[in-house]
Design an enzyme around this catalytic site. Structure first.
Site, PDB file in Angstrom:
ATOM      1  N   HIS A  76       0.845  -1.201   0.000  1.00  0.00           N
ATOM      2  CA  HIS A  76       0.000   0.000   0.000  1.00  0.00           C
ATOM      3  C   HIS A  76       0.880   1.251   0.000  1.00  0.00           C
ATOM      4  CE1 HIS A  76      -2.816  -2.963   1.651  1.00  0.00           C
ATOM      5  NE2 HIS A  76      -3.770  -2.169   1.204  1.00  0.00           N
ATOM      6  N   ASP A 127      26.453   0.404  -7.356  1.00  0.00           N
ATOM      7  CA  ASP A 127      26.480   1.176  -8.605  1.00  0.00           C
ATOM      8  C   ASP A 127      27.617   2.192  -8.617  1.00  0.00           C
ATOM      9  OD1 ASP A 127      25.417   2.152 -11.159  1.00  0.00           O
ATOM     10  OD2 ASP A 127      24.852   3.928  -9.989  1.00  0.00           O
TER      11      ASP A 127
END
Length: 160
Positions: A76, A127
Site C-alpha cells: 500500500h 552502482d
C-alpha cells in the site's frame, strides 16, 4: 487456508485496510555489502569517481523507501513520517553495514519500506563503486524490529 491477497477468481488483489485503526508504526531493517579493502578505503578517502558514496546511498535509500509501493506489487502507498539510514564501515570484515529506520502512523506496516531502503542503499553503493569492484556482494538484508499494528511487536536478536 484462506489467502489474503487472492480474490474470488484466484487472482492477486490488494488487501482492504480501510477498517483498520491508525497506529504508530516503526520498522528497522539491516543489510551489508561486502567489498575489497581497496574499495572501502576509497570510499573512506572520497576517491570514488562518482562522488560521495555514502551520501548518495543515503538519499537513494530514502528514495527507495518512498518508492516501495511502485516496485512491490501488493504494498500500500503510505505516508512515511520518517526514514533514516546509517552506515557502519567494518574494515576487518571488509563490509559496510546498513541500517534503515522507518516510521509512519497508519493502517498498515512500514517493514517493506525499511527493507527497500536498505536494499536500494546497498545497490547504490554497488552502482557507485562497480568500476573498481565488481565482486561486491550484498547480503543479510532482514527485518530486525517492528512495532505497532494488530500483529504487535517483533524483535530479532542479531550479532553483526
Amino acid at each position: 487456508m484462506e489467502f489474503t491477497h487472492i480474490n474470488e477468481q484466484g487472482r492477486a488483489k490488494m488487501v482492504d485496510v480501510s477498517k483498520k485503526e491508525d497506529t504508530e508504526r516503526e520498522a528497522v531493517a539491516i543489510g551489508s555489502i561486502h567489498m575489497k579493502r581497496e574499495t572501502i578505503e576509497r570510499i573512506m578517502e572520497g576517491t570514488i569517481k562518482k562522488g560521495d558514496v555514502l551520501s548518495v546511498a543515503q538519499v537513494g535509500g530514502i528514495m527507495g523507501a518512498k518508492s516501495t509501493p511502485n516496485i512491490i506489487p501488493m504494498c500500500h502507498p503510505i505516508n512515511i513520517s520518517g526514514c533514516d539510514i546509517a552506515f557502519k564501515i567494518d574494515l576487518e570484515g571488509l563490509k559496510i553495514d546498513i541500517e534503515a529506520k522507518t516510521k509512519t502512523v497508519g493502517k498498515t506496516g512500514i517493514e517493506m519500506e525499511a527493507l527497500t531502503a536498505v536494499s536500494v542503499a546497498a545497490l547504490t553503493i554497488y552502482d557507485m563503486c562497480k568500476a573498481v569492484d565488481r565482486e561486491m556482494t550484498i547480503s543479510n538484508i532482514m527485518l530486525v524490529k517492528k512495532s505497532g499494528g494488530k500483529s504487535g511487536d517483533f524483535q530479532r536478536n542479531v550479532d553483526r
